[in-house]
Scaffold this motif. Structure first.
Motif, PDB file in Angstrom:
ATOM      1  N   LYS A  14      26.050 -38.003   2.708  1.00  0.00           N
ATOM      2  CA  LYS A  14      24.843 -38.490   3.330  1.00  0.00           C
ATOM      3  C   LYS A  14      23.677 -38.490   2.296  1.00  0.00           C
ATOM      4  O   LYS A  14      22.418 -38.850   2.376  1.00  0.00           O
ATOM      5  N   GLY A  15      24.123 -38.006   0.807  1.00  0.00           N
ATOM      6  CA  GLY A  15      23.295 -38.225  -0.048  1.00  0.00           C
ATOM      7  C   GLY A  15      22.288 -39.478  -0.451  1.00  0.00           C
ATOM      8  O   GLY A  15      21.255 -39.340  -0.526  1.00  0.00           O
ATOM      9  N   PRO A  16      22.997 -40.292  -0.576  1.00  0.00           N
ATOM     10  CA  PRO A  16      22.334 -41.893  -0.546  1.00  0.00           C
ATOM     11  C   PRO A  16      21.565 -42.069   0.377  1.00  0.00           C
ATOM     12  O   PRO A  16      20.357 -42.508   0.144  1.00  0.00           O
ATOM     13  N   GLU A  17      21.691 -41.687   1.696  1.00  0.00           N
ATOM     14  CA  GLU A  17      20.790 -42.044   2.617  1.00  0.00           C
ATOM     15  C   GLU A  17      19.623 -41.346   2.622  1.00  0.00           C
ATOM     16  O   GLU A  17      18.347 -41.578   2.829  1.00  0.00           O
ATOM     17  N   PHE A  18      19.760 -39.885   2.268  1.00  0.00           N
ATOM     18  CA  PHE A  18      18.845 -39.186   2.105  1.00  0.00           C
ATOM     19  C   PHE A  18      17.836 -39.245   0.860  1.00  0.00           C
ATOM     20  O   PHE A  18      16.702 -39.273   1.092  1.00  0.00           O
ATOM     21  N   GLU A  19      18.570 -39.603  -0.048  1.00  0.00           N
ATOM     22  CA  GLU A  19      17.811 -40.172  -1.330  1.00  0.00           C
ATOM     23  C   GLU A  19      16.805 -41.476  -1.040  1.00  0.00           C
ATOM     24  O   GLU A  19      15.710 -41.680  -1.530  1.00  0.00           O
ATOM     25  N   ALA A  20      17.267 -42.229  -0.421  1.00  0.00           N
ATOM     26  CA  ALA A  20      16.594 -43.637  -0.170  1.00  0.00           C
ATOM     27  C   ALA A  20      15.422 -43.300   0.780  1.00  0.00           C
ATOM     28  O   ALA A  20      14.188 -43.773   0.550  1.00  0.00           O
ATOM     29  N   PHE A  21      15.420 -42.392   1.857  1.00  0.00           N
ATOM     30  CA  PHE A  21      14.420 -42.208   2.882  1.00  0.00           C
ATOM     31  C   PHE A  21      13.272 -41.273   1.857  1.00  0.00           C
ATOM     32  O   PHE A  21      12.006 -41.430   2.356  1.00  0.00           O
ATOM     33  N   PHE A  22      13.883 -40.357   1.283  1.00  0.00           N
ATOM     34  CA  PHE A  22      13.121 -39.524   0.703  1.00  0.00           C
ATOM     35  C   PHE A  22      12.111 -40.208  -0.455  1.00  0.00           C
ATOM     36  O   PHE A  22      11.153 -39.960  -0.688  1.00  0.00           O
ATOM     37  N   THR A  23      12.693 -41.069  -1.102  1.00  0.00           N
ATOM     38  CA  THR A  23      12.076 -41.868  -2.038  1.00  0.00           C
ATOM     39  C   THR A  23      10.938 -42.585  -1.471  1.00  0.00           C
ATOM     40  O   THR A  23       9.746 -42.568  -1.946  1.00  0.00           O
ATOM     41  N   GLU A  24      11.148 -42.997  -0.189  1.00  0.00           N
ATOM     42  CA  GLU A  24       9.901 -44.019   0.404  1.00  0.00           C
ATOM     43  C   GLU A  24       8.821 -42.689   0.676  1.00  0.00           C
ATOM     44  O   GLU A  24       7.677 -43.014   0.753  1.00  0.00           O
ATOM     45  N   LEU A  25       9.285 -41.682   1.232  1.00  0.00           N
ATOM     46  CA  LEU A  25       8.373 -40.440   1.512  1.00  0.00           C
ATOM     47  C   LEU A  25       7.559 -40.069   0.421  1.00  0.00           C
ATOM     48  O   LEU A  25       6.533 -39.752   0.451  1.00  0.00           O
ATOM     49  N   ALA A  26       8.177 -39.905  -0.621  1.00  0.00           N
ATOM     50  CA  ALA A  26       7.484 -39.553  -1.957  1.00  0.00           C
ATOM     51  C   ALA A  26       6.334 -40.443  -2.436  1.00  0.00           C
ATOM     52  O   ALA A  26       5.237 -40.109  -2.808  1.00  0.00           O
ATOM     53  N   LYS A  27       6.864 -41.864  -2.219  1.00  0.00           N
ATOM     54  CA  LYS A  27       5.857 -42.822  -2.412  1.00  0.00           C
ATOM     55  C   LYS A  27       4.466 -42.545  -1.617  1.00  0.00           C
ATOM     56  O   LYS A  27       3.502 -42.652  -2.159  1.00  0.00           O
ATOM     57  N   GLN A  28       4.631 -42.668  -0.413  1.00  0.00           N
ATOM     58  CA  GLN A  28       3.532 -42.087   0.562  1.00  0.00           C
ATOM     59  C   GLN A  28       2.704 -40.966   0.255  1.00  0.00           C
ATOM     60  O   GLN A  28       1.509 -41.017   0.248  1.00  0.00           O
ATOM     61  N   VAL A  29       3.446 -39.880  -0.041  1.00  0.00           N
ATOM     62  CA  VAL A  29       2.911 -38.571  -0.521  1.00  0.00           C
ATOM     63  C   VAL A  29       1.961 -38.908  -1.659  1.00  0.00           C
ATOM     64  O   VAL A  29       0.621 -38.649  -1.835  1.00  0.00           O
ATOM     65  N   ARG A  30       2.583 -39.507  -2.749  1.00  0.00           N
ATOM     66  CA  ARG A  30       1.808 -39.791  -4.056  1.00  0.00           C
ATOM     67  C   ARG A  30       0.353 -40.789  -3.925  1.00  0.00           C
ATOM     68  O   ARG A  30      -0.297 -40.689  -4.477  1.00  0.00           O
ATOM     69  N   ALA A  31       0.819 -41.891  -2.976  1.00  0.00           N
ATOM     70  CA  ALA A  31      -0.294 -42.652  -2.608  1.00  0.00           C
ATOM     71  C   ALA A  31      -1.426 -42.336  -2.017  1.00  0.00           C
ATOM     72  O   ALA A  31      -2.617 -42.810  -2.015  1.00  0.00           O
ATOM     73  N   ASN A  32      -1.088 -41.387  -1.134  1.00  0.00           N
ATOM     74  CA  ASN A  32      -2.149 -40.970   0.157  1.00  0.00           C
ATOM     75  C   ASN A  32      -2.570 -39.439   0.061  1.00  0.00           C
ATOM     76  O   ASN A  32      -3.597 -39.109   0.897  1.00  0.00           O
ATOM     77  N   GLU A  33      -2.107 -38.670  -0.863  1.00  0.00           N
ATOM     78  CA  GLU A  33      -2.571 -37.351  -0.830  1.00  0.00           C
ATOM     79  C   GLU A  33      -3.186 -36.667  -1.942  1.00  0.00           C
ATOM     80  O   GLU A  33      -2.411 -36.465  -2.952  1.00  0.00           O
ATOM     81  N   VAL A  34      -4.516 -37.003  -2.407  1.00  0.00           N
ATOM     82  CA  VAL A  34      -5.190 -36.733  -3.531  1.00  0.00           C
ATOM     83  C   VAL A  34      -5.115 -35.168  -3.828  1.00  0.00           C
ATOM     84  O   VAL A  34      -5.269 -34.866  -4.912  1.00  0.00           O
ATOM     85  N   GLY A  35      -4.650 -34.436  -3.011  1.00  0.00           N
ATOM     86  CA  GLY A  35      -4.333 -33.014  -3.075  1.00  0.00           C
ATOM     87  C   GLY A  35      -3.255 -32.452  -3.414  1.00  0.00           C
ATOM     88  O   GLY A  35      -2.838 -31.439  -3.973  1.00  0.00           O
ATOM     89  N   ASN A  36      -2.275 -33.476  -3.694  1.00  0.00           N
ATOM     90  CA  ASN A  36      -1.069 -33.297  -4.273  1.00  0.00           C
ATOM     91  C   ASN A  36      -0.929 -33.472  -5.662  1.00  0.00           C
ATOM     92  O   ASN A  36      -1.441 -34.816  -6.079  1.00  0.00           O
ATOM     93  N   VAL A  37      -0.487 -32.625  -6.427  1.00  0.00           N
ATOM     94  CA  VAL A  37      -0.028 -33.017  -7.746  1.00  0.00           C
ATOM     95  C   VAL A  37       1.004 -33.515  -8.392  1.00  0.00           C
ATOM     96  O   VAL A  37       1.231 -34.136  -9.337  1.00  0.00           O
ATOM     97  N   ALA A  38       2.058 -32.810  -7.496  1.00  0.00           N
ATOM     98  CA  ALA A  38       3.665 -33.128  -7.980  1.00  0.00           C
ATOM     99  C   ALA A  38       4.429 -33.282  -6.654  1.00  0.00           C
ATOM    100  O   ALA A  38       4.294 -32.225  -5.876  1.00  0.00           O
ATOM    101  N   TYR A  39       5.300 -34.109  -6.585  1.00  0.00           N
ATOM    102  CA  TYR A  39       6.335 -34.163  -5.248  1.00  0.00           C
ATOM    103  C   TYR A  39       7.447 -35.005  -5.771  1.00  0.00           C
ATOM    104  O   TYR A  39       7.511 -36.265  -5.788  1.00  0.00           O
ATOM    105  N   GLN A  40       8.441 -33.745  -6.362  1.00  0.00           N
ATOM    106  CA  GLN A  40       9.456 -34.440  -6.969  1.00  0.00           C
ATOM    107  C   GLN A  40      10.944 -34.099  -6.428  1.00  0.00           C
ATOM    108  O   GLN A  40      11.137 -32.848  -6.381  1.00  0.00           O
TER     109      GLN A  40
END
Length: 96
Positions: A14-40
């Motif tokens: 399930k790694g590839p499936e996980f990595e794909a949806f997590f990559t999209e989640l991380a993009k949302q976090v970085r774009a929308n959360e000014v209080g987030n410094v890192a999400y890797q």
């Protein structure tokens, strides 16, 4: 500063499936959360199917905001479909 290390064990295959949806989640976090410094997302070199999310937030309000976002809540069922056990979450306080 508040740090979070989330250890996630993913079901075999399930790694590839996980990595794909997590990559999209991380993009949302970085774009929308000014209080987030890192999400890797990182992957263990020694433990197969083990990932660690390294997170930094400016303060508790930023961390609370993250957990309450619609996109984070929507990711819940996706996590449930790939996790191989309960996540281990460690909270850290910034120093200096």
């Amino acid at each position: 500063m508040i740090g979070v290390i989330a250890t996630l064990r993913i079901q075999e295959g399930k790694g590839p499936e996980f990595e794909a949806f997590f990559t999209e989640l991380a993009k949302q976090v970085r774009a929308n959360e000014v209080g987030n410094v890192a999400y890797q997302l990182t992957k263990s070199r020694t433990e197969p199917n083990t990932y660690k999310v390294l997170e930094l937030y400016k303060d508790q309000d930023a961390l609370t905001h993250h957990g309450g976002t619609d996109y984070f809540k929507a990711a819940g069922p996706k996590f449930a479909a790939v996790l191989g056990g309960r996540p281990e979450i460690e909270y850290l306080d910034g120093v200096g």
